[in-house]
Scaffold this motif. Structure first.
Motif, PDB file in Angstrom:
ATOM      1  N   MET A  74       0.750  -1.100   0.147  1.00 42.61           N
ATOM      2  CA  MET A  74      -0.093   0.020   0.162  1.00 42.61           C
ATOM      3  C   MET A  74       0.908   1.192   0.006  1.00 42.61           C
ATOM      4  O   MET A  74       1.743   1.393   0.635  1.00 42.61           O
ATOM      5  CB  MET A  74      -0.910  -0.096   1.434  1.00 42.61           C
ATOM      6  N   LYS A  75       0.514   2.137  -0.856  1.00 40.15           N
ATOM      7  CA  LYS A  75       1.176   3.415  -0.938  1.00 40.15           C
ATOM      8  C   LYS A  75       0.799   4.158   0.355  1.00 40.15           C
ATOM      9  O   LYS A  75      -0.329   4.719   0.235  1.00 40.15           O
ATOM     10  CB  LYS A  75       1.101   4.026  -2.363  1.00 40.15           C
ATOM     11  N   THR A  76       1.380   4.670   1.071  1.00 40.11           N
ATOM     12  CA  THR A  76       1.121   5.724   2.285  1.00 40.11           C
ATOM     13  C   THR A  76       1.945   7.022   2.128  1.00 40.11           C
ATOM     14  O   THR A  76       1.450   7.730   2.959  1.00 40.11           O
ATOM     15  CB  THR A  76       1.405   4.975   3.412  1.00 40.11           C
ATOM     16  N   HIS A  77       2.690   7.060   1.268  1.00 36.49           N
ATOM     17  CA  HIS A  77       3.611   8.181   1.096  1.00 36.49           C
ATOM     18  C   HIS A  77       2.928   8.922  -0.373  1.00 36.49           C
ATOM     19  O   HIS A  77       3.787   8.983  -1.268  1.00 36.49           O
ATOM     20  CB  HIS A  77       5.131   8.093   0.994  1.00 36.49           C
ATOM     21  N   PHE A  78       2.049   9.568   0.035  1.00 30.86           N
ATOM     22  CA  PHE A  78       1.578  10.608  -1.066  1.00 30.86           C
ATOM     23  C   PHE A  78       2.419  11.913  -1.239  1.00 30.86           C
ATOM     24  O   PHE A  78       2.449  12.739  -0.266  1.00 30.86           O
ATOM     25  CB  PHE A  78       0.006  10.962  -0.642  1.00 30.86           C
ATOM     26  N   ASP A  79       3.096  11.901  -2.227  1.00 30.46           N
ATOM     27  CA  ASP A  79       3.838  13.278  -2.405  1.00 30.46           C
ATOM     28  C   ASP A  79       3.390  14.305  -3.263  1.00 30.46           C
ATOM     29  O   ASP A  79       3.138  14.222  -4.379  1.00 30.46           O
ATOM     30  CB  ASP A  79       5.129  12.823  -3.144  1.00 30.46           C
ATOM     31  N   ILE A  80       2.901  15.301  -2.359  1.00 31.10           N
ATOM     32  CA  ILE A  80       2.254  16.350  -3.034  1.00 31.10           C
ATOM     33  C   ILE A  80       2.830  16.977  -4.437  1.00 31.10           C
ATOM     34  O   ILE A  80       2.325  17.230  -5.372  1.00 31.10           O
ATOM     35  CB  ILE A  80       1.920  17.193  -2.154  1.00 31.10           C
ATOM     36  N   GLU A  81       4.301  17.235  -4.110  1.00 27.47           N
ATOM     37  CA  GLU A  81       5.021  17.984  -5.196  1.00 27.47           C
ATOM     38  C   GLU A  81       5.014  16.969  -6.473  1.00 27.47           C
ATOM     39  O   GLU A  81       5.238  17.494  -7.418  1.00 27.47           O
ATOM     40  CB  GLU A  81       6.441  18.176  -4.444  1.00 27.47           C
ATOM     41  N   GLN A  82       4.991  15.777  -6.163  1.00 31.79           N
ATOM     42  CA  GLN A  82       5.035  14.775  -7.377  1.00 31.79           C
ATOM     43  C   GLN A  82       3.852  14.799  -8.101  1.00 31.79           C
ATOM     44  O   GLN A  82       4.006  15.130  -9.296  1.00 31.79           O
ATOM     45  CB  GLN A  82       5.183  13.284  -6.892  1.00 31.79           C
ATOM     46  N   LEU A  83       2.799  14.931  -7.579  1.00 25.38           N
ATOM     47  CA  LEU A  83       1.222  15.180  -8.144  1.00 25.38           C
ATOM     48  C   LEU A  83       1.431  16.603  -8.892  1.00 25.38           C
ATOM     49  O   LEU A  83       0.870  16.653  -9.987  1.00 25.38           O
ATOM     50  CB  LEU A  83       0.087  15.025  -7.012  1.00 25.38           C
ATOM     51  N   ILE A  84       1.984  17.519  -7.986  1.00 24.01           N
ATOM     52  CA  ILE A  84       1.797  18.839  -8.679  1.00 24.01           C
ATOM     53  C   ILE A  84       2.560  18.900  -9.890  1.00 24.01           C
ATOM     54  O   ILE A  84       2.431  19.573 -10.949  1.00 24.01           O
ATOM     55  CB  ILE A  84       2.129  19.752  -7.706  1.00 24.01           C
ATOM     56  N   GLU A  85       3.752  18.148  -9.888  1.00 23.94           N
ATOM     57  CA  GLU A  85       4.600  18.219 -11.111  1.00 23.94           C
ATOM     58  C   GLU A  85       3.908  17.481 -12.116  1.00 23.94           C
ATOM     59  O   GLU A  85       4.252  17.711 -13.464  1.00 23.94           O
ATOM     60  CB  GLU A  85       6.000  17.427 -10.646  1.00 23.94           C
ATOM     61  N   LYS A 141       1.386  28.500  -1.769  1.00 23.51           N
ATOM     62  CA  LYS A 141       1.666  28.464  -3.157  1.00 23.51           C
ATOM     63  C   LYS A 141       1.429  27.046  -3.704  1.00 23.51           C
ATOM     64  O   LYS A 141       0.745  26.827  -4.721  1.00 23.51           O
ATOM     65  CB  LYS A 141       3.044  28.800  -3.571  1.00 23.51           C
ATOM     66  N   LEU A 142       2.050  26.080  -2.821  1.00 21.72           N
ATOM     67  CA  LEU A 142       1.711  24.554  -3.217  1.00 21.72           C
ATOM     68  C   LEU A 142       0.147  24.422  -2.925  1.00 21.72           C
ATOM     69  O   LEU A 142      -0.266  23.501  -4.119  1.00 21.72           O
ATOM     70  CB  LEU A 142       2.173  23.868  -2.202  1.00 21.72           C
ATOM     71  N   ARG A 143      -0.489  24.860  -2.157  1.00 21.66           N
ATOM     72  CA  ARG A 143      -1.961  24.631  -1.905  1.00 21.66           C
ATOM     73  C   ARG A 143      -2.714  24.979  -3.075  1.00 21.66           C
ATOM     74  O   ARG A 143      -3.597  24.500  -3.771  1.00 21.66           O
ATOM     75  CB  ARG A 143      -2.426  24.959  -0.628  1.00 21.66           C
ATOM     76  N   THR A 144      -2.339  26.361  -3.364  1.00 24.98           N
ATOM     77  CA  THR A 144      -2.898  26.745  -4.724  1.00 24.98           C
ATOM     78  C   THR A 144      -2.976  25.934  -6.062  1.00 24.98           C
ATOM     79  O   THR A 144      -3.945  25.643  -6.669  1.00 24.98           O
ATOM     80  CB  THR A 144      -2.290  28.092  -5.110  1.00 24.98           C
ATOM     81  N   LYS A 145      -1.657  25.628  -6.115  1.00 22.06           N
ATOM     82  CA  LYS A 145      -1.403  24.430  -7.459  1.00 22.06           C
ATOM     83  C   LYS A 145      -2.337  23.255  -7.030  1.00 22.06           C
ATOM     84  O   LYS A 145      -2.787  22.795  -8.387  1.00 22.06           O
ATOM     85  CB  LYS A 145       0.008  24.343  -7.670  1.00 22.06           C
ATOM     86  N   LEU A 146      -2.155  22.761  -5.987  1.00 23.02           N
ATOM     87  CA  LEU A 146      -2.906  21.492  -5.689  1.00 23.02           C
ATOM     88  C   LEU A 146      -4.206  21.493  -5.957  1.00 23.02           C
ATOM     89  O   LEU A 146      -4.990  20.767  -6.540  1.00 23.02           O
ATOM     90  CB  LEU A 146      -2.535  21.021  -4.342  1.00 23.02           C
ATOM     91  N   ARG A 147      -5.108  22.865  -5.520  1.00 19.15           N
ATOM     92  CA  ARG A 147      -6.575  22.903  -5.681  1.00 19.15           C
ATOM     93  C   ARG A 147      -6.726  23.182  -7.087  1.00 19.15           C
ATOM     94  O   ARG A 147      -7.856  22.665  -7.422  1.00 19.15           O
ATOM     95  CB  ARG A 147      -6.723  24.360  -4.942  1.00 19.15           C
TER      96      ARG A 147
END
Length: 186
Positions: free
Chosen positions: A1-12, A44-50
């Motif tokens: 199970m993947k438990t390490h969700f990397d936000i920066e990877q998703l944004i990239e 800034k990270l949150r804006t991109k994620l949203r």
């Protein structure tokens, strides 16, 4: 199970491709909302994620005629898994903080020991915004005397359990059995 969700990877990557990552992104958004008050980088990270979340919602959930029972079931299942991951990460954070307090260490001290110079980076690790490396977790295990199962999830999703059991059956090795999980993700 993947438990390490990397936000920066998703944004990239710039796109959410499944319901589980969508649910993880929603949880990350809530965490970032709180952290953004402390640090502009989180804002800034949150804006991109949203923006990425909104694109996914528009593509997957805007047409009511495309939402069926299977889609709702998938969504519920993804929400359960993401929430279990959130609880695991929160528990890990609290255990690490408690041990640091007992040893009269700060989170910044731990970051220094792990070789992380940035206070922000250490905050991202502790809050599950970025994943700890295996090296970090082993050092924490040995330094703070925290059980490895508290630091690294040792449970499997039901799907993974089924795959492993089927593979073992195909091998024809009756002595080989998968230990049962107390925490089974459905």
């Amino acid at each position: 199970m993947k438990t390490h969700f990397d936000i920066e990877q998703l944004i990239e990557k710039g796109v959410i491709t499944n319901e589980l990552d969508y649910e993880r992104a929603l949880i990350a958004d809530r965490k970032l909302r709180l952290l953004a008050k402390e640090d502009f980088n989180f804002k800034k990270l949150r804006t991109k994620l949203r923006d990425i979340i909104e694109k996914y919602e528009n593509a997957e959930w805007s047409d009511v005629n495309q939402i069926d029972d299977a889609k709702l079931l998938e969504s519920d299942k993804a929400e359960q898994i993401a929430d279990l991951e959130r609880v695991f990460l929160e528990n890990r954070k609290q255990v690490i903080r408690k041990k640091l307090k007992e040893l009269e260490l700060t989170q910044e001290n731990l970051g220094s020991i792990l070789g992380h110079k940035s206070k922000t980076h250490m905050s991202e690790l502790m809050n599950g915004i970025k994943p700890f490396t295996l090296r970090d977790l082993i050092i924490i295990n040995r330094l703070l005397k925290i059980e490895i199962a508290v630091l690294i999830p040792v449970f499997l999703s039901k799907e993974d359990q089924i795959k492993v059991k089927e593979a073992v059956i195909k091998l024809g090795k009756p002595k080989v059995k998968l230990a049962s999980d107390d925490l089974v993700l459905s």
